[in-house]
Design an enzyme around this catalytic site. Structure first.
Site, short mmCIF file in Angstrom:
data_model
loop_
_atom_site.label_atom_id
_atom_site.label_comp_id
_atom_site.label_asym_id
_atom_site.label_seq_id
_atom_site.Cartn_x
_atom_site.Cartn_y
_atom_site.Cartn_z
CB SER A 158 -0.89 0.02 1.25
OG SER A 158 -1.45 1.30 1.46
CE1 TYR A 184 -2.99 -1.43 5.80
CE2 TYR A 184 -2.35 0.78 5.10
CZ TYR A 184 -2.89 -0.47 4.82
OH TYR A 184 -3.33 -0.74 3.54
#
Length: 309
Positions: A158, A184
């Site tokens: 990501s 994350y």
């Protein structure tokens, strides 16, 4: 292509169906994790329509079976299998149950920015699910990938990886304050580093690994921990959002496009290999995510964590 950045005929608007058009995947077998919703469904659909035999590996087997039935009705051979990436027993059971070669492994499943949660082993949930579970899955399926002789592994990272490198001194937030977005980001950096090291170790066996950023997709289970304010802020940020069909395109491209034969250890976004990130921008790949020393260190740390478990 050793030092040449890869560009393809496709772009941010391309869909998974478009990038796989004309590619014949008959006789090839694929596993897509987390394919009970969002871009995982569209990834599985595109592979199946191109002729692949697809297994969708999902935590919610009932939801997965519904998706498999829907896809099989319109696109050939699709089956669902149970897989909880945060549960090593589940990962090991999936690996034990796999028979025969595996040509395509797409590590699509993920969790984003939950409150601090720990697995049974005490691991922070995002690192455990996004990286360690997929690491255990890929290494467990190594022989099946090697048997295929021409296999591709796709790790979904990501743009969030730009938030944080892997903190090898405190991966599981046992001493530093927990920040869901830093956690994350760390897990998404780990996805890129995994691809770098897997490719280095396995390329000689015909297994190539790459990482991808699918793009921003609001219509996704990944956003389930985001508040309405977070979602609205994202929508107003100027970010260009993709449909699930567009979000699946880069994964499907990297998994199937003939022009990427022999390419590995790289990071793709919007259907092209990304350039290095420039400070102040949110595009490209961080240099620390491609660092071969960090990639090898992560591999060793991951083996140690799995060994302790």
């Amino acid at each position: 292509m050793a030092n040449q950045r890869v560009n393809t005929p496709f772009d941010a608007r391309s869909t998974a169906a478009e990038v796989v058009s004309g590619v014949d995947l008959s006789g090839r077998r694929a596993v897509v994790t987390g394919a009970a919703g969002g871009i995982g469904v569209e990834t599985a659909r595109a592979l199946a329509r191109a002729g692949a035999e697809v297994t969708i590996a999902v935590r919610n087997i009932e939801a997965g079976q519904r998706v498999a039935d829907e896809l099989a009705a319109g696109a050939g051979r699709v089956t669902a299998a149970s897989l909880d990436l945060a549960d090593l027993d589940s990962v090991r059971a999936f690996v034990r149950g796999w028979q025969g070669p595996l040509h395509i492994l797409i590590n699509n499943a993920g969790v984003m920015a939950p409150p601090l949660t720990r697995t049974r082993q005490g691991w922070e949930l995002q690192f455990a699910t996004n990286h360690l579970g997929h690491f255990a899955l890929a290494t467990g399926l190594h022989d099946a990938l090697a048997t295929a002789g021409d296999a591709r592994v796709v790790a979904l990272s990501s743009r969030g990886h730009l938030t944080a490198p892997v903190d090898f001194d405190d991966i599981n937030f046992e001493r530093r304050p927990y920040d869901p977005w830093v956690a994350y980001g760390q897990s998404k950096t780990a996805n890129v580093l995994f691809a770098v090291e897997a490719d280095r170790r396995w390329a000689g066996e015909g297994i190539r690994a790459n990482a991808v950023h699918p793009g921003a997709i609001l219509d996704s289970n990944l956003t389930r921990y985001m508040s309405q304010e977070d979602v609205e802020a994202a929508a107003l940020s100027g970010e260009e959002f993709k449909s699930p069909e567009q979000g699946a395109a880069t994964s499907v491209l990297v998994a199937t496009w003939p022009g990427l034969a022999g390419v590995g250890g790289r990071y793709f976004e919007d259907c092209d290999e990304a350039s290095l990130n420039q400070p102040g921008t949110n595009r490209g790949v961080a240099a620390y995510a491609l660092d071969p020393e960090a990639a090898e260190q992560l591999w060793r740390a991951s083996l140690d964590l799995l060994g302790e478990a």
